[in-house]
Design a protein around this motif. Structure first.
Motif, mmCIF file in Angstrom:
data_model
loop_
_atom_site.group_PDB
_atom_site.id
_atom_site.type_symbol
_atom_site.label_atom_id
_atom_site.label_comp_id
_atom_site.label_asym_id
_atom_site.label_seq_id
_atom_site.Cartn_x
_atom_site.Cartn_y
_atom_site.Cartn_z
ATOM 1 N N LEU A 72 0.832 -1.204 0.000
ATOM 2 C CA LEU A 72 0.000 0.000 0.000
ATOM 3 C C LEU A 72 0.861 1.245 0.000
ATOM 4 N N GLU A 73 0.416 2.251 -0.776
ATOM 5 C CA GLU A 73 1.078 3.546 -0.779
ATOM 6 C C GLU A 73 0.021 4.642 -0.748
ATOM 7 N N LEU A 74 0.282 5.671 0.046
ATOM 8 C CA LEU A 74 -0.555 6.867 0.049
ATOM 9 C C LEU A 74 0.004 7.796 -1.017
ATOM 10 N N VAL A 75 -0.859 8.342 -1.859
ATOM 11 C CA VAL A 75 -0.416 9.123 -3.017
ATOM 12 C C VAL A 75 -0.993 10.529 -2.953
ATOM 13 N N TYR A 76 -0.111 11.542 -3.040
ATOM 14 C CA TYR A 76 -0.539 12.937 -3.066
ATOM 15 C C TYR A 76 -0.228 13.551 -4.430
ATOM 16 N N SER A 77 -1.065 14.477 -4.860
ATOM 17 C CA SER A 77 -0.734 15.336 -5.988
ATOM 18 C C SER A 77 0.052 16.526 -5.465
ATOM 19 N N LEU A 78 1.149 16.856 -6.119
ATOM 20 C CA LEU A 78 1.965 17.989 -5.699
ATOM 21 C C LEU A 78 1.653 19.252 -6.499
ATOM 22 N N SER A 79 0.647 19.189 -7.394
ATOM 23 C CA SER A 79 0.332 20.374 -8.198
ATOM 24 C C SER A 79 -1.145 20.748 -8.183
ATOM 25 N N GLU A 80 -2.025 19.814 -7.818
ATOM 26 C CA GLU A 80 -3.458 20.104 -7.789
ATOM 27 C C GLU A 80 -4.052 19.723 -6.435
ATOM 28 N N ASP A 81 -5.014 20.509 -5.983
ATOM 29 C CA ASP A 81 -5.683 20.226 -4.710
ATOM 30 C C ASP A 81 -6.818 19.252 -4.972
ATOM 31 N N ILE A 82 -6.463 17.988 -5.166
ATOM 32 C CA ILE A 82 -7.467 16.969 -5.494
ATOM 33 C C ILE A 82 -7.522 15.870 -4.434
ATOM 34 N N PHE B 154 -6.119 12.900 -1.984
ATOM 35 C CA PHE B 154 -5.112 11.853 -2.107
ATOM 36 C C PHE B 154 -5.760 10.568 -2.582
ATOM 37 N N SER B 155 -4.914 9.661 -2.980
ATOM 38 C CA SER B 155 -5.357 8.347 -3.429
ATOM 39 C C SER B 155 -4.510 7.309 -2.715
ATOM 40 N N ILE B 156 -4.773 6.045 -2.982
ATOM 41 C CA ILE B 156 -3.899 4.980 -2.492
ATOM 42 C C ILE B 156 -3.590 4.030 -3.642
ATOM 43 N N LEU B 157 -2.389 3.496 -3.592
ATOM 44 C CA LEU B 157 -1.987 2.435 -4.505
ATOM 45 C C LEU B 157 -2.097 1.119 -3.759
ATOM 46 N N VAL B 158 -2.851 0.184 -4.295
ATOM 47 C CA VAL B 158 -3.001 -1.145 -3.699
ATOM 48 C C VAL B 158 -2.362 -2.143 -4.645
ATOM 49 N N ASP B 159 -1.205 -2.685 -4.236
ATOM 50 C CA ASP B 159 -0.431 -3.579 -5.101
ATOM 51 C C ASP B 159 -0.226 -2.971 -6.481
ATOM 52 N N GLY B 160 0.094 -1.669 -6.510
ATOM 53 C CA GLY B 160 0.398 -0.973 -7.750
ATOM 54 C C GLY B 160 -0.793 -0.426 -8.503
ATOM 55 N N GLU B 161 -2.012 -0.729 -8.041
ATOM 56 C CA GLU B 161 -3.215 -0.248 -8.723
ATOM 57 C C GLU B 161 -3.728 1.014 -8.039
ATOM 58 N N LEU B 162 -3.872 2.092 -8.803
ATOM 59 C CA LEU B 162 -4.270 3.377 -8.255
ATOM 60 C C LEU B 162 -5.772 3.424 -8.000
#
Length: 318
Positions: free
Chosen positions: A125-135, A137-145
């Protein structure tokens, strides 16, 4: 990070908005690494740290303002030489901190946090942030966004990914004086401890109140769920039982195995494994005598040297 997310879920239950502040870029010297995070509410720091000092104070104040605006943002913080010296560093540096605003009404964010807590030990699992848009966050589950919390990105954007790793577990074999001194230090470092003994009277709740306790025969340990990423400290009552535990533990190939003993006894034990199926498993994994060389003599001093070696090992692995 797992404990931070658990605390975030508690804030959801209290209907409290908060900011997750994460170092997403680091240049020069600073006390914490990329990925270091803290939670901030309107009342100030709630959980975690991005390094303390003036930088953290300014980041907390900035986060409180963003909570009022219900807004996420990136901000660069410059750690001056004087500020660096005040926290024991030689020179300053620059950190970019991402401030992610999370509303208690954001059902998708709460869903993501629950998914992380329910699955972090079984999938990547990975927590994913956008560094350019205020949208959000998401998570990556075994590489799937998985979808972002506030819509999909409109353009190809720069993402910051923060891996959610398993809680670091330390198995401690033996419930004697060194273990009693070591376990509270490891718990203070937020490491999960499992104490294994073959004598019930050495597994008292008052000695290890925050640890899992396992009563087991040292000659039959193969049912213990020791994984490759786990750490092991062998601190039993004697050289013979230490060697018995070591052979079985090596078959599970944990990341770190520390074995207590004098330099002479340690060498005899390691020599006894040469030419056996265990020899290839020793290199870079077994530390004996256990602990950093600080001239430790008392159980308390030895426990500090062991804890320091464990920190040195897992920080070096990242």
């Amino acid at each position: 990070m797992v404990n931070l997310i658990k605390r975030a879920l508690e804030l959801f239950s209290k209907n409290t908005p908060f900011i997750i502040a994460t170092i997403v870029k680091k240049e020069g010297s600073s006390p914490r690494e990329e990925g270091a995070s803290m939670l901030v509410t309107k009342d100030g720091l709630d959980f975690g740290t991005i390094g303390g000092g003036a930088e953290e104070y300014n980041a907390i104040e900035y986060a409180k303002e963003l909570i009022k605006k219900e807004k996420s943002e990136n901000k660069k913080f410059i750690l001056t030489n004087n500020q660096a010296e005040s926290i024991g560093m030689v020179c300053g540096g620059v950190n970019v901190v991402h401030f992610e605003y999370v509303s208690p009404e954001d059902n998708l964010a709460e869903k993501y946090f629950n998914k992380i807590i329910d699955n972090y030990s079984t999938v990547e699992l990975e927590l994913v942030y956008s560094l350019s848009e205020d949208i959000g966050f998401s998570i990556l589950v075994d590489g799937e966004l998985q979808s972002f919390t506030r819509g999909e990105p409109k353009l190809k954007i720069e993402l910051f990914k923060l891996k959610i790793v398993n809680e670091l577990r330390v198995f401690i074999f033996g419930g004697g004086h060194v273990s009693k001194a070591l376990v509270p230090i490891l718990n203070y470092l937020n490491l999960k401890t499992i104490v294994v003994e073959d004598r019930a009277e050495f597994l008292r709740e008052e000695d290890f109140p925050n640890s899992k306790k396992v009563l087991a025969d040292y000659s039959n340990l193969m049912n213990l769920n020791i994984e490759r990423e786990d750490y092991v400290c062998i601190l039993t009552r004697g050289h013979k039982s230490d060697g018995l535990v070591l052979r079985q533990v090596l078959e599970k190939s944990p990341t770190y195995v520390g074995v207590i003993g004098s330099r002479k006894k340690a060498q005899l034990m390691l020599d006894s494994l040469k030419g056996t199926e265990y020899e290839d498993l020793l290199e870079g994994r077994v530390y004996s005598p256990v602990g950093l060389e600080i001239g430790a003599q008392t159980p308390e001093e030895i426990s500090i040297s062991i804890a320091a070696q464990i920190v040195e090992k897992y920080r070096g692995e990242k």
